[in-house]
Design an enzyme around this catalytic site. Structure first.
Site, mmCIF file in Angstrom:
data_model
loop_
_atom_site.group_PDB
_atom_site.id
_atom_site.type_symbol
_atom_site.label_atom_id
_atom_site.label_comp_id
_atom_site.label_asym_id
_atom_site.label_seq_id
_atom_site.Cartn_x
_atom_site.Cartn_y
_atom_site.Cartn_z
ATOM 1 N N LYS A 1 0.818 -1.221 0.000
ATOM 2 C CA LYS A 1 0.000 0.000 0.000
ATOM 3 C C LYS A 1 0.859 1.283 0.000
ATOM 4 C CE LYS A 1 -3.971 -2.166 2.338
ATOM 5 N NZ LYS A 1 -4.940 -2.047 3.457
ATOM 6 N N HIS B 1 -2.215 -5.400 1.585
ATOM 7 C CA HIS B 1 -3.518 -6.065 1.390
ATOM 8 C C HIS B 1 -3.238 -7.499 0.981
ATOM 9 C CE1 HIS B 1 -7.477 -7.100 -0.247
ATOM 10 N NE2 HIS B 1 -6.789 -7.689 -1.220
ATOM 11 N N ARG C 1 -1.813 -14.147 4.788
ATOM 12 C CA ARG C 1 -2.543 -13.460 5.865
ATOM 13 C C ARG C 1 -1.745 -13.547 7.182
ATOM 14 N NH1 ARG C 1 -6.955 -10.399 4.503
ATOM 15 N NH2 ARG C 1 -7.733 -10.774 6.589
ATOM 16 N N GLU D 1 -9.476 -10.979 -7.578
ATOM 17 C CA GLU D 1 -8.529 -9.866 -7.409
ATOM 18 C C GLU D 1 -7.331 -10.010 -8.345
ATOM 19 O OE1 GLU D 1 -9.738 -8.952 -2.751
ATOM 20 O OE2 GLU D 1 -7.701 -9.627 -3.205
ATOM 21 N N ASN E 1 -2.017 0.366 6.718
ATOM 22 C CA ASN E 1 -1.451 -0.853 7.297
ATOM 23 C C ASN E 1 -0.623 -1.662 6.306
ATOM 24 O OD1 ASN E 1 -3.541 -1.794 5.796
ATOM 25 N ND2 ASN E 1 -4.639 -2.805 7.461
ATOM 26 N N PHE F 1 -15.409 3.439 6.760
ATOM 27 C CA PHE F 1 -14.064 3.859 6.375
ATOM 28 C C PHE F 1 -13.838 3.783 4.856
ATOM 29 C CE2 PHE F 1 -13.920 -0.604 7.782
ATOM 30 C CZ PHE F 1 -13.439 -1.237 6.638
HETATM 31 P P1 IDP Z 1 -7.792 -6.827 5.960
HETATM 32 O O1 IDP Z 1 -7.057 -5.879 5.047
HETATM 33 O O2 IDP Z 1 -6.946 -7.249 7.135
HETATM 34 O O3 IDP Z 1 -8.417 -7.993 5.223
HETATM 35 P P2 IDP Z 1 -10.485 -5.613 6.169
HETATM 36 O O4 IDP Z 1 -11.356 -5.670 7.388
HETATM 37 O O5 IDP Z 1 -10.902 -6.414 4.964
HETATM 38 O O6 IDP Z 1 -8.995 -5.992 6.631
HETATM 39 O O7 IDP Z 1 -10.378 -4.087 5.757
HETATM 40 C C1 IDP Z 1 -9.820 -3.697 4.536
HETATM 41 C C2 IDP Z 1 -8.914 -2.501 4.767
HETATM 42 O O8 IDP Z 1 -9.717 -1.402 5.178
HETATM 43 C C3 IDP Z 1 -7.876 -2.651 5.885
HETATM 44 O O9 IDP Z 1 -6.711 -3.351 5.483
HETATM 45 C C4 IDP Z 1 -7.589 -1.217 6.245
HETATM 46 O O10 IDP Z 1 -6.678 -0.606 5.323
HETATM 47 C C5 IDP Z 1 -8.965 -0.566 6.073
HETATM 48 N N1 IDP Z 1 -9.674 -0.493 7.357
HETATM 49 C C6 IDP Z 1 -10.254 -1.503 8.039
HETATM 50 N N2 IDP Z 1 -10.809 -1.081 9.189
HETATM 51 C C7 IDP Z 1 -10.583 0.259 9.224
HETATM 52 C C8 IDP Z 1 -10.908 1.293 10.169
HETATM 53 O O11 IDP Z 1 -11.528 1.049 11.224
HETATM 54 N N3 IDP Z 1 -10.488 2.555 9.862
HETATM 55 C C9 IDP Z 1 -9.823 2.853 8.704
HETATM 56 N N4 IDP Z 1 -9.494 1.910 7.799
HETATM 57 C C10 IDP Z 1 -9.859 0.634 8.053
#
Ligand code: IDP
Length: 140
Positions: free
Chosen positions: A11, A117, A87, A128, A114, A59
């Site tokens: 990212k 992805h 993961r 994807e 973070n 979000f």
């Molecule tokens: P993952 O990436 O670990 O699978 P998901 O719940 O699918 O997590 O969420 C997708 C992406 O959305 C996350 O990687 C993160 O970048 C963003 N995200 C998830 N929860 C939040 C939040 O509470 N605030 C802001 N961004 C979030």
């Protein structure tokens, strides 16, 4: 366990900090092979399409604007149980909850920024991968 392929994205928070090589080392050390990789700068519309399953989440705007803010590196990782293994190497979504040694523990800035992805299931991995790569670009 079967050989799988999964879609990974490094990212903008990580490409901006020149962390592509360090993150790729984590994948390779875990036994994942990078069978396709390219750097792209997503438009907002492309980021919204990619994350459309999250369209109703609070979000969504923040996430898609972030993903379109700077270039990302999209890649296909291959290996035994690659989806779950990736993961595991990524760590929990929120770096505060991520295990030691994971990418998000070491590099993520926040729950949103973070660093990586990774696809979460075989169906989403197939969708994807097809979103970003033509079959001929996957070199196993
Ligand atoms: P993952 O990436 O670990 O699978 P998901 O719940 O699918 O997590 O969420 C997708 C992406 O959305 C996350 O990687 C993160 O970048 C963003 N995200 C998830 N929860 C939040 C939040 O509470 N605030 C802001 N961004 C979030």
């Amino acid at each position: 366990m079967a050989i799988e392929r999964t879609l990974s994205i490094i990212k903008p928070d990580a490409t901006r900090r020149n962390l592509t090589g360090k993150i790729n080392a984590k994948f390779e050390e875990a036994g994942l092979r990078i069978v396709a990789q390219k750097r792209v700068h997503l438009s907002l519309a492309q980021a919204q399409k990619f994350y459309e399953v999250h369209a109703e989440r609070p979000f969504f705007g923040e996430l898609t604007e972030f993903m379109a803010s700077e270039p990302v590196v999209v890649q296909v990782l291959e290996g035994e149980g690659a989806i779950a293994k990736n993961r595991e190497v990524m760590g929990a979504t929120n770096p505060a909850n991520a295990a030691d040694g994971t990418i998000r523990k070491e590099f993520a800035l926040s729950v949103g920024e973070n660093s990586v992805h990774g696809s979460d299931a075989p169906e989403t991995a197939a969708q994807e991968i097809a979103y970003f790569f033509a079959g001929l670009e996957l070199v196993g």
